[in-house]
Motif scaffolding. Structure first.
Motif, short mmCIF file in Angstrom:
data_model
loop_
_atom_site.label_atom_id
_atom_site.label_comp_id
_atom_site.label_asym_id
_atom_site.label_seq_id
_atom_site.Cartn_x
_atom_site.Cartn_y
_atom_site.Cartn_z
N LEU A 87 -20.24 34.76 52.13
CA LEU A 87 -20.88 33.52 52.56
C LEU A 87 -20.37 33.09 53.93
CD1 LEU A 87 -20.58 31.66 49.16
CD2 LEU A 87 -22.76 32.01 50.35
N PRO A 88 -21.18 32.37 54.69
CA PRO A 88 -20.64 31.79 55.93
C PRO A 88 -19.46 30.89 55.61
CG PRO A 88 -23.03 31.57 55.82
CD PRO A 88 -22.59 32.03 54.48
N SER A 89 -18.44 30.90 56.45
CA SER A 89 -17.21 30.15 56.16
C SER A 89 -17.46 28.65 56.05
CB SER A 89 -16.16 30.42 57.24
OG SER A 89 -16.68 30.10 58.53
N ASN A 90 -18.53 28.14 56.64
CA ASN A 90 -18.82 26.71 56.57
C ASN A 90 -19.77 26.34 55.43
OD1 ASN A 90 -21.14 27.82 57.56
ND2 ASN A 90 -21.31 26.50 59.37
N HIS A 91 -20.09 27.32 54.57
CA HIS A 91 -20.98 27.04 53.45
C HIS A 91 -20.21 26.25 52.38
CE1 HIS A 91 -23.66 27.65 50.02
NE2 HIS A 91 -24.60 27.96 50.90
N PRO A 92 -20.84 25.29 51.70
CA PRO A 92 -20.14 24.49 50.69
C PRO A 92 -19.51 25.31 49.57
CG PRO A 92 -22.26 23.49 51.25
CD PRO A 92 -22.21 24.81 51.95
N LEU A 93 -20.07 26.47 49.25
CA LEU A 93 -19.53 27.30 48.16
C LEU A 93 -18.44 28.26 48.63
CD1 LEU A 93 -22.86 28.22 46.32
CD2 LEU A 93 -21.18 26.50 45.63
N ARG A 133 -13.91 44.95 55.82
CA ARG A 133 -14.68 44.35 56.91
C ARG A 133 -14.39 42.84 56.98
NH1 ARG A 133 -17.54 48.81 55.28
NH2 ARG A 133 -18.81 49.86 56.88
N ARG A 134 -13.19 42.55 57.38
CA ARG A 134 -12.79 41.15 57.51
C ARG A 134 -13.46 40.51 58.72
NH1 ARG A 134 -11.04 38.73 53.02
NH2 ARG A 134 -9.51 40.03 51.91
N ASN A 135 -13.89 39.27 58.52
CA ASN A 135 -14.56 38.52 59.59
C ASN A 135 -14.20 37.05 59.40
OD1 ASN A 135 -16.54 36.99 61.06
ND2 ASN A 135 -17.84 38.83 61.14
N THR A 136 -13.67 36.42 60.43
CA THR A 136 -13.19 35.04 60.30
C THR A 136 -14.31 34.04 60.08
OG1 THR A 136 -13.26 34.79 62.71
CG2 THR A 136 -11.17 35.50 61.74
N THR A 137 -15.54 34.47 60.31
CA THR A 137 -16.66 33.53 60.15
C THR A 137 -17.32 33.62 58.78
OG1 THR A 137 -18.27 35.09 61.08
CG2 THR A 137 -17.12 33.61 62.62
N ILE A 138 -16.81 34.48 57.91
CA ILE A 138 -17.36 34.59 56.56
C ILE A 138 -16.23 34.52 55.55
CG2 ILE A 138 -19.33 35.99 57.32
CD1 ILE A 138 -17.93 38.42 56.21
N ARG A 139 -16.58 34.23 54.30
CA ARG A 139 -15.62 34.17 53.21
C ARG A 139 -16.09 35.07 52.07
NH1 ARG A 139 -13.19 32.40 56.66
NH2 ARG A 139 -12.11 30.40 56.89
#
Length: 303
Positions: A168-174, A247-253
């Motif tokens: 999920l996008p890191s700013n998503h509520p879930l 595949r780590r990405n700081t903008t996703i969780r």
């Protein structure tokens, strides 16, 4: 044409007579004579013109000798090649692997296999699960990597079990939750693999079992592109945990997917009761040696 009479005839010509030929092949002279007569009866013409104690090739004999020498050499080459194949010094292994997870799961197996059997040629194709199943069914490949459950016409050996995670996008509520279910995500657009990939089917089927039709806004065969779409805020995608962690990405969780039956189980499959060459059996033995402790009891082939 049998090889024994032909072999006797060739030795008679090479040795210049029946008695010397008999000594070379370790049989009696009468046995050699009978073998040559059998060959002459089979081809229907005399091969040797017997003049006293000498034997001279007829025109037919010259043709049979010339071709016979090549036939016997080809036979010897064939037997030597079969010995090498039985000894796994030569042969071909035909594998079909899905793009998802193959490098992680099968590259180490390839390395061990090549070390043990350097003379075996490995022919590799990469397709989605639907096309791989068709190739396996048609006998174009010996094995196919596939997610369980699979068709009842195939046997399998489990290679790896992995839980699925939602990206999920890191700013998503879930995104801050430890786990989510598909019903939690029913209003989020789905980014899935193409329909020919088994993981597409897993997510779609699980969503329907959860009581809704997924809103699929993008399909791709490229993991990195799917992750970039998530990063851009387009929706959620799903990957096996081992692949997601690579595949780590700081903008996703990465959030664990808590959904019954939504598990990624990779197996090596082959046609039930199909003939397996020595090279194929060696590959299966290696898969079982490395992954044989995996349990098969949780899956039905006709699910």
């Amino acid at each position: 044409m049998e090889f024994r009479p032909l072999c006797a005839f060739v030795e008679v010509v090479r040795q210049g007579g029946f008695s010397q030929a008999a000594k070379t092949v370790f049989v009696t002279q009468s046995t050699v004579s009978k073998a040559v007569k059998q060959l002459e009866d089979e081809v229907g013409v005399p091969l040797l013109d017997r003049i006293g104690h000498r034997s001279v090739l007829t025109a037919a004999g010259e043709a049979v000798y010339r071709r016979g020498v090549k036939l016997l050499a080809d036979r010897d080459d064939l037997l030597a090649e079969l010995d090498e194949i039985r000894g796994l010094k030569r042969g071909t292994l035909r594998l079909g692997l899905p793009p998802v997870g193959s490098s992680t799961l099968f590259a180490p197996l390839f390395a061990v296999y090549r070390q043990r059997y350097p003379g075996i040629e490995v022919r590799l194709i990469e397709y989605g699960s639907t096309q791989l199943a068709e190739s396996l069914r048609a006998g174009e490949i010996d094995f196919a990597g596939a997610l369980l459950p699979t068709s009842e016409e195939f046997d399998w050996q489990t290679v790896r079990r992995e839980p699925l995670v939602a990206l999920l996008p890191s700013n998503h509520p879930l995104a801050t939750r430890r786990s989510v279910s598909l019903i939690d995500l029913k209003d989020v657009p789905f980014i899935l693999f193409e329909s020919g990939f088994a993981l597409h089917r897993v997510i779609i089927d699980a969503s329907r079992c959860a009581g809704f039709e997924a809103n699929v806004v993008a399909r791709s065969s490229q993991i990195d592109f799917m992750i970039e779409l998530v990063s851009a805020g387009l929706g959620v995608t799903f990957l096996p945990r081992m692949i997601a962690t690579q595949r780590r990405n700081t903008t996703i969780r990465h959030v664990s997917l808590d959904e019954p039956g939504a598990e990624w189980v990779m197996a090596m499959t082959w046609r039930r009761d199909a003939y397996l060459s020595g090279a194929a059996k060696a590959w299966l033995d290696l898969v079982r040696e490395i992954h044989g402790e995996e349990s098969l009891s949780d899956y039905s082939k006709n699910e």
